[in-house]
Design a protein around this motif. Sequence first.
Motif, PDB file in Angstrom:
ATOM      1  N   ALA A   1       0.857  -1.180   0.000  1.00  0.00           N
ATOM      2  CA  ALA A   1       0.000   0.000   0.000  1.00  0.00           C
ATOM      3  C   ALA A   1       0.893   1.230   0.000  1.00  0.00           C
ATOM      4  O   ALA A   1       2.024   1.186   0.491  1.00  0.00           O
ATOM      5  CB  ALA A   1      -0.912   0.009   1.218  1.00  0.00           C
ATOM      6  N   ALA A   2       0.391   2.317  -0.590  1.00  0.00           N
ATOM      7  CA  ALA A   2       1.142   3.574  -0.638  1.00  0.00           C
ATOM      8  C   ALA A   2       0.162   4.727  -0.789  1.00  0.00           C
ATOM      9  O   ALA A   2      -0.949   4.547  -1.294  1.00  0.00           O
ATOM     10  CB  ALA A   2       2.128   3.567  -1.809  1.00  0.00           C
ATOM     11  N   GLU A   3       0.593   5.909  -0.353  1.00  0.00           N
ATOM     12  CA  GLU A   3      -0.224   7.111  -0.522  1.00  0.00           C
ATOM     13  C   GLU A   3      -0.342   7.463  -1.997  1.00  0.00           C
ATOM     14  O   GLU A   3       0.635   7.375  -2.739  1.00  0.00           O
ATOM     15  CB  GLU A   3       0.424   8.300   0.189  1.00  0.00           C
ATOM     16  CG  GLU A   3       0.270   8.292   1.676  1.00  0.00           C
ATOM     17  CD  GLU A   3       0.823   9.557   2.318  1.00  0.00           C
ATOM     18  OE1 GLU A   3       1.136  10.541   1.597  1.00  0.00           O
ATOM     19  OE2 GLU A   3       0.953   9.557   3.548  1.00  0.00           O
ATOM     20  N   THR A   4      -1.516   7.919  -2.376  1.00  0.00           N
ATOM     21  CA  THR A   4      -1.705   8.389  -3.745  1.00  0.00           C
ATOM     22  C   THR A   4      -1.292   9.856  -3.837  1.00  0.00           C
ATOM     23  O   THR A   4      -1.248  10.559  -2.827  1.00  0.00           O
ATOM     24  CB  THR A   4      -3.171   8.256  -4.187  1.00  0.00           C
ATOM     25  OG1 THR A   4      -3.982   9.074  -3.354  1.00  0.00           O
ATOM     26  CG2 THR A   4      -3.643   6.816  -4.137  1.00  0.00           C
ATOM     27  N   GLY A   5      -0.998  10.309  -5.046  1.00  0.00           N
ATOM     28  CA  GLY A   5      -0.613  11.693  -5.257  1.00  0.00           C
ATOM     29  C   GLY A   5      -1.797  12.640  -5.215  1.00  0.00           C
ATOM     30  O   GLY A   5      -1.669  13.792  -4.822  1.00  0.00           O
ATOM     31  N   ALA A   6      -2.970  12.146  -5.608  1.00  0.00           N
ATOM     32  CA  ALA A   6      -4.138  13.022  -5.719  1.00  0.00           C
ATOM     33  C   ALA A   6      -4.709  13.418  -4.370  1.00  0.00           C
ATOM     34  O   ALA A   6      -5.012  14.582  -4.134  1.00  0.00           O
ATOM     35  CB  ALA A   6      -5.220  12.349  -6.559  1.00  0.00           C
ATOM     36  N   ASP A   7      -4.849  12.444  -3.477  1.00  0.00           N
ATOM     37  CA  ASP A   7      -5.503  12.754  -2.210  1.00  0.00           C
ATOM     38  C   ASP A   7      -4.695  12.375  -0.976  1.00  0.00           C
ATOM     39  O   ASP A   7      -5.122  12.622   0.141  1.00  0.00           O
ATOM     40  CB  ASP A   7      -6.894  12.105  -2.156  1.00  0.00           C
ATOM     41  CG  ASP A   7      -6.853  10.587  -2.303  1.00  0.00           C
ATOM     42  OD1 ASP A   7      -5.792   9.969  -2.078  1.00  0.00           O
ATOM     43  OD2 ASP A   7      -7.897  10.008  -2.628  1.00  0.00           O
ATOM     44  N   GLY A   8      -3.526  11.782  -1.158  1.00  0.00           N
ATOM     45  CA  GLY A   8      -2.673  11.415  -0.028  1.00  0.00           C
ATOM     46  C   GLY A   8      -3.200  10.256   0.790  1.00  0.00           C
ATOM     47  O   GLY A   8      -2.639   9.922   1.825  1.00  0.00           O
ATOM     48  N   GLU A   9      -4.271   9.637   0.322  1.00  0.00           N
ATOM     49  CA  GLU A   9      -4.835   8.479   1.013  1.00  0.00           C
ATOM     50  C   GLU A   9      -4.053   7.226   0.633  1.00  0.00           C
ATOM     51  O   GLU A   9      -3.594   7.077  -0.490  1.00  0.00           O
ATOM     52  CB  GLU A   9      -6.310   8.293   0.638  1.00  0.00           C
ATOM     53  CG  GLU A   9      -7.203   9.428   1.082  1.00  0.00           C
ATOM     54  CD  GLU A   9      -7.331   9.522   2.591  1.00  0.00           C
ATOM     55  OE1 GLU A   9      -7.431   8.467   3.256  1.00  0.00           O
ATOM     56  OE2 GLU A   9      -7.319  10.662   3.104  1.00  0.00           O
ATOM     57  N   GLU A  10      -3.922   6.324   1.586  1.00  0.00           N
ATOM     58  CA  GLU A  10      -3.256   5.063   1.306  1.00  0.00           C
ATOM     59  C   GLU A  10      -4.174   4.188   0.459  1.00  0.00           C
ATOM     60  O   GLU A  10      -5.377   4.111   0.715  1.00  0.00           O
ATOM     61  CB  GLU A  10      -2.908   4.363   2.616  1.00  0.00           C
ATOM     62  CG  GLU A  10      -1.984   3.198   2.414  1.00  0.00           C
ATOM     63  CD  GLU A  10      -1.461   2.642   3.723  1.00  0.00           C
ATOM     64  OE1 GLU A  10      -2.095   1.696   4.239  1.00  0.00           O
ATOM     65  OE2 GLU A  10      -0.441   3.151   4.208  1.00  0.00           O
ATOM     66  N   ALA A  11      -3.595   3.550  -0.554  1.00  0.00           N
ATOM     67  CA  ALA A  11      -4.366   2.699  -1.454  1.00  0.00           C
ATOM     68  C   ALA A  11      -3.621   1.392  -1.690  1.00  0.00           C
ATOM     69  O   ALA A  11      -2.378   1.379  -1.689  1.00  0.00           O
ATOM     70  CB  ALA A  11      -4.584   3.405  -2.795  1.00  0.00           C
ATOM     71  N   PRO A  12      -4.349   0.295  -1.894  1.00  0.00           N
ATOM     72  CA  PRO A  12      -3.681  -0.941  -2.291  1.00  0.00           C
ATOM     73  C   PRO A  12      -2.847  -0.675  -3.539  1.00  0.00           C
ATOM     74  O   PRO A  12      -3.311   0.011  -4.454  1.00  0.00           O
ATOM     75  CB  PRO A  12      -4.837  -1.901  -2.586  1.00  0.00           C
ATOM     76  CG  PRO A  12      -6.037  -1.299  -1.948  1.00  0.00           C
ATOM     77  CD  PRO A  12      -5.799   0.177  -1.896  1.00  0.00           C
ATOM     78  N   SER A  13      -1.631  -1.213  -3.559  1.00  0.00           N
ATOM     79  CA  SER A  13      -0.694  -0.881  -4.636  1.00  0.00           C
ATOM     80  C   SER A  13       0.083  -2.113  -5.074  1.00  0.00           C
ATOM     81  O   SER A  13       0.310  -3.027  -4.282  1.00  0.00           O
ATOM     82  CB  SER A  13       0.291   0.194  -4.159  1.00  0.00           C
ATOM     83  OG  SER A  13      -0.397   1.335  -3.706  1.00  0.00           O
ATOM     84  N   ALA A  14       0.500  -2.091  -6.323  1.00  0.00           N
ATOM     85  CA  ALA A  14       1.364  -3.140  -6.866  1.00  0.00           C
ATOM     86  C   ALA A  14       2.485  -2.476  -7.643  1.00  0.00           C
ATOM     87  O   ALA A  14       2.265  -1.467  -8.326  1.00  0.00           O
ATOM     88  CB  ALA A  14       0.578  -4.074  -7.776  1.00  0.00           C
TER      89      ALA A  14
END
Length: 143
Positions: A67-80
């Motif tokens: 998981a990592a923060e997104t650039g748009a909203d800074g929310e953590e999102a499942p990531s690959a």
Amino acid sequence: METAERFRAAVEKRDLAVLDDLFTEDIRLYSPVKFTPFEGKQMVLGLFGVLLRVFEDIRYVGYLEGAAETGADGEEAPSAILPFRAVVNGKQIHGIDLLQLDEAGRVKEFTVMVRPQSAVQALGQAVLAGLVADGLVPDPAAG
């Protein structure tokens, strides 16, 4: 993560229809050659149409999930993270694709990082030429 596996297969098969199903309408793609992101499914799919022509011999060589923060909203999102190797205009490229997913498992943010610098330059030139040829951006030489 099913989305990453489907994405990888779609890129390797150069299948834009599958990518269309995997992307959110408001997807943002962060490129190594452009400061601001490409935004919206239509633009990102157009860019992928160019990328799939520009990348020669693209192959994914690994897979990492978290998981990592997104650039748009800074929310953590499942990531690959999908490390890849490819060739662009004779230049060897090493890179990673970072896919960040929404609640439904579709790609809402996509970040591409590549090295070395000479490969970034070759990629930028080839992609710009493809975007101009496909009518997705104006020709900067036209003034």
